[in-house]
Scaffold this motif. Sequence first.
Motif, PDB file in Angstrom:
ATOM      1  N   CYS A   1     -61.228  37.570  29.266  1.00 44.21           N
ATOM      2  CA  CYS A   1     -60.533  36.353  29.679  1.00 44.21           C
ATOM      3  C   CYS A   1     -59.548  36.668  30.796  1.00 44.21           C
ATOM      4  O   CYS A   1     -59.052  37.788  30.921  1.00 44.21           O
TER       5      CYS A   1
ATOM      6  N   TRP B   1     -57.496  29.385  21.777  1.00 46.27           N
ATOM      7  CA  TRP B   1     -58.675  29.168  22.604  1.00 46.27           C
ATOM      8  C   TRP B   1     -59.909  29.777  21.948  1.00 46.27           C
ATOM      9  O   TRP B   1     -60.979  29.168  21.950  1.00 46.27           O
TER      10      TRP B   1
ATOM     11  N   TRP C   1     -63.182  27.725  21.059  1.00 49.43           N
ATOM     12  CA  TRP C   1     -64.460  28.124  21.640  1.00 49.43           C
ATOM     13  C   TRP C   1     -65.496  28.369  20.535  1.00 49.43           C
ATOM     14  O   TRP C   1     -66.636  27.899  20.616  1.00 49.43           O
ATOM     15  N   TYR C   2     -65.121  29.103  19.497  1.00 49.51           N
ATOM     16  CA  TYR C   2     -66.042  29.415  18.406  1.00 49.51           C
ATOM     17  C   TYR C   2     -66.477  28.140  17.686  1.00 49.51           C
ATOM     18  O   TYR C   2     -67.669  27.958  17.391  1.00 49.51           O
TER      19      TYR C   2
ATOM     20  N   GLN D   1     -66.553  25.019  18.834  1.00 45.25           N
ATOM     21  CA  GLN D   1     -67.430  24.223  19.692  1.00 45.25           C
ATOM     22  C   GLN D   1     -68.805  24.871  19.828  1.00 45.25           C
ATOM     23  O   GLN D   1     -69.818  24.184  19.810  1.00 45.25           O
ATOM     24  N   SER D   2     -68.835  26.191  19.955  1.00 37.08           N
ATOM     25  CA  SER D   2     -70.113  26.898  20.107  1.00 37.08           C
ATOM     26  C   SER D   2     -70.992  26.792  18.868  1.00 37.08           C
ATOM     27  O   SER D   2     -72.215  26.896  18.959  1.00 37.08           O
TER      28      SER D   2
END
Length: 81
Positions: free
Chosen positions: A41, A55, A59-60, A62-63
């Motif tokens: 990052c 974050w 991210w995890y 949403q993924s």
Amino acid sequence: MANYSNPNTRLTASSYDWEATIVRGPVRYGNNPSQECAGTCTPRPGATVGSLLAWIKSWYAQSNGIAESDVTIVRYSLREK
């Protein structure tokens, strides 16, 4: 060296490698299925360890199509690049 265990520590390097062990759902006594994740990052100005962890959770979630409340980071590490 920065104290990356403190969520208020500012991220001052231009980029970082990160690794995290993530559990879906609340952590329970005994074995908890987990997943290892890693990435790189470039933090925004003023970013902290806590904002990076938030974050990673987002991210995890949403993924994997799950709610952020179902994501627990049980271990993480950061390394300046």
